[in-house]
Design an enzyme around this catalytic site. Structure first.
Site, short mmCIF file in Angstrom:
data_model
loop_
_atom_site.label_atom_id
_atom_site.label_comp_id
_atom_site.label_asym_id
_atom_site.label_seq_id
_atom_site.Cartn_x
_atom_site.Cartn_y
_atom_site.Cartn_z
N HIS A 1 -8.85 -4.81 -10.82
CA HIS A 1 -10.05 -4.79 -9.98
C HIS A 1 -9.77 -4.81 -8.48
O HIS A 1 -10.68 -4.72 -7.68
CB HIS A 1 -10.97 -5.96 -10.34
CG HIS A 1 -10.48 -7.28 -9.82
ND1 HIS A 1 -9.48 -7.98 -10.43
CD2 HIS A 1 -10.85 -8.01 -8.75
CE1 HIS A 1 -9.24 -9.09 -9.75
NE2 HIS A 1 -10.05 -9.15 -8.73
C1 UD1 Z 1 -14.17 -10.78 -5.63
C2 UD1 Z 1 -13.10 -11.45 -4.75
C3 UD1 Z 1 -11.74 -11.32 -5.40
C4 UD1 Z 1 -11.75 -11.83 -6.83
C5 UD1 Z 1 -12.86 -11.11 -7.58
C6 UD1 Z 1 -12.97 -11.56 -9.01
C7 UD1 Z 1 -13.51 -11.36 -2.33
C8 UD1 Z 1 -13.07 -10.74 -1.06
N1 UD1 Z 1 -13.01 -10.80 -3.45
O1 UD1 Z 1 -13.86 -9.40 -5.68
O2 UD1 Z 1 -10.80 -12.09 -4.67
O3 UD1 Z 1 -10.51 -11.58 -7.42
O4 UD1 Z 1 -14.10 -11.36 -6.92
O5 UD1 Z 1 -13.94 -10.82 -9.67
O6 UD1 Z 1 -14.27 -12.30 -2.32
N2 UD1 Z 1 -20.56 -6.46 -8.79
C9 UD1 Z 1 -21.45 -6.38 -9.82
N3 UD1 Z 1 -21.89 -7.56 -10.37
C10 UD1 Z 1 -21.49 -8.76 -9.94
C11 UD1 Z 1 -20.58 -8.83 -8.88
C12 UD1 Z 1 -20.12 -7.67 -8.32
O7 UD1 Z 1 -21.83 -5.30 -10.23
O8 UD1 Z 1 -21.93 -9.78 -10.49
C13 UD1 Z 1 -20.04 -5.21 -8.21
C14 UD1 Z 1 -20.80 -4.80 -6.96
O9 UD1 Z 1 -20.92 -3.43 -6.94
C15 UD1 Z 1 -19.86 -5.23 -5.84
C16 UD1 Z 1 -18.50 -5.06 -6.48
O10 UD1 Z 1 -18.68 -5.39 -7.86
O11 UD1 Z 1 -20.04 -4.43 -4.72
C17 UD1 Z 1 -17.47 -5.97 -5.89
O12 UD1 Z 1 -17.92 -7.34 -5.86
P1 UD1 Z 1 -17.41 -8.32 -4.70
O13 UD1 Z 1 -17.97 -9.67 -4.91
O14 UD1 Z 1 -17.65 -7.68 -3.37
O15 UD1 Z 1 -15.84 -8.33 -4.88
P2 UD1 Z 1 -14.93 -8.35 -6.17
O16 UD1 Z 1 -14.24 -7.05 -6.28
O17 UD1 Z 1 -15.66 -8.86 -7.38
#
Ligand code: UD1
Length: 373
Positions: free
Chosen positions: A206
């Site tokens: 991821h």
């Molecule tokens: C975040 C953390 C990362 C951790 C990861 C675990 C930061 C900078 N990154 O990354 O360190 O390893 O979480 O998962 O804080 N999304 C959904 N549903 C959700 C959450 C996210 O669909 O419940 C999608 C959204 O499109 C979002 C993307 O995932 O834009 C990324 O989510 P985000 O919280 O920005 O970062 P992660 O890649 O999850």
């Protein structure tokens, strides 16, 4: 004493759960002494990324949810800061605990330090020395702002001292994520999927460096398809990765031996790790869990903030090099076919000092009594 915990993203939940429990046990000793508040920033909001973890980890419902959701780094971090500030002013905790290295962690630490509220960072001191990773920025800043720094391993202490942090603020306590693993491993066994046959590899990817680079992601997927000629592959797909696979038109491009699944709950995923022939990942926490379980781990990154998992554990960095990934996987398959490894027991359990299921108790003791014992 009033302690407020801030969590936001999936890897925070298994770290906060044992600390909440250990502090609750302390307050059982004298009910009047300790009050706890749990704030969820809403960084992760899908039930599969958040709610199911609260249930399986038996965490209390958050006292408030800031509902921040997704966005750019600035939007997400600023969103948490704006929403958390009034909560902090209203609730007036004596100490705020933040976990890991996600955007919610650094955002909450900044608000606390500006308002003069003490902050404790659980999982302090880890460094990849790669500032292109957002988590590295979050770790550096959170540690500089924290009054109490709880480290999982001695390399964390060394990093903090090198950055000028006073040794009196640093406490080597061990790994809280392993506390959760130790507690729930027996229960996880009941959650192993009945229709999966061994040997299999478990895959998670991821990190933006792997999944936001679409040509690289396409090659990585092709390597997994190739590997599935030798063993089953189970790949629970993070929402970020799912979007990128859809962009590639590969969201469903699997064969019968490579399964792309939705994100899994904690117990199901732990059961899969426990019995995997190998894990291929870019996650930080999974490098630690596989080290504890004695399961070979191939990390598709150039660096790690958890070098202890290489020095004392089962982790191997294969970098951005698919030949190395393929060769290392081939070696593990060859070794895994030896009969004694097929019935592998948990062998690595106490290989890393203080990864023993009691890290959160040490944290609670330090907070309440000023010493780990
Ligand atoms: C975040 C953390 C990362 C951790 C990861 C675990 C930061 C900078 N990154 O990354 O360190 O390893 O979480 O998962 O804080 N999304 C959904 N549903 C959700 C959450 C996210 O669909 O419940 C999608 C959204 O499109 C979002 C993307 O995932 O834009 C990324 O989510 P985000 O919280 O920005 O970062 P992660 O890649 O999850």
């Amino acid at each position: 004493m009033h302690i407020l915990h801030v969590v936001g993203a999936r890897p925070n939940f298994m770290k906060a759960a044992p600390v909440l429990r250990a502090l609750a046990a302390q307050s059982g000793i004298d009910q009047t002494k300790l009050r706890q508040t749990l704030v969820h920033t809403g960084q992760h909001y899908d039930a599969a990324m958040s709610q199911v973890f609260f249930q399986q980890l038996e965490m209390p419902e958050p006292d408030c949810n800031l509902g921040v959701g997704s966005g750019t780094h600035a939007q997400q971090t600023a969103g948490v800061m704006l929403a958390f500030e009034p909560v902090l002013v209203e609730r007036k905790p004596d100490l705020v605990l933040v976990y890991g290295d996600v955007n919610s962690t650094v955002a909450a630490a900044q608000v606390c330090s500006k308002l003069g509220v003490r902050v404790g960072h659980v999982e302090a001191g880890l460094r990849s020395r790669d500032r292109s990773m957002p988590e590295e920025i979050n770790r550096l800043l959170t540690d500089q702002l924290s009054d109490l720094l709880f480290t999982p391993s001695a390399d964390g202490d060394e990093n903090l001292l090198r950055e000028g942090i006073d040794a009196s603020r640093v406490h080597l306590v061990g790994n809280v994520m392993i506390d959760t693993l130790v507690r729930l491993l027996p229960r996880a066994e009941e959650h192993f999927p009945a229709d999966l046959s061994s040997p299999y590899a478990l895959v998670t990817l991821h990190r933006p460096s792997n999944v936001d680079d679409l040509p690289w992601l396409r090659e990585l997927l092709a390597t997994l398809v190739d590997l599935s000629g030798e063993l089953n592959i189970v790949f629970p797909v993070h929402p970020r990765t799912r979007q990128r696979l859809d962009d590639l038109g590969a969201g469903t491009a699997t064969n019968s031996r490579l399964r792309l699944l939705d994100p899994l709950p904690y117990l199901e995923f732990l059961a899969l790790q426990r019995h995997a022939a190998m894990v291929i990942t870019d996650s930080g926490g999974i490098q630690e869990e596989t080290t504890f379980l004695g399961v070979p781990c191939l990390t598709v990154r150039e660096n790690t903030e958890r070098p202890i998992t290489i020095a004392l554990g089962t982790n191997q960095l294969v970098g951005r090099n698919l030949q190395r990934l393929r060769a290392a996987a081939g070696e593990i398959i060859a070794r895994a076919s030896s009969p004694e490894l097929q019935n592998r027991e948990v062998t690595a359990s106490h290989r890393v000092p203080l990864w023993d299921g009691h890290a959160a108790e040490r944290i609670a003791n330090i907070i309440v009594r000023g010493s780990a014992h």
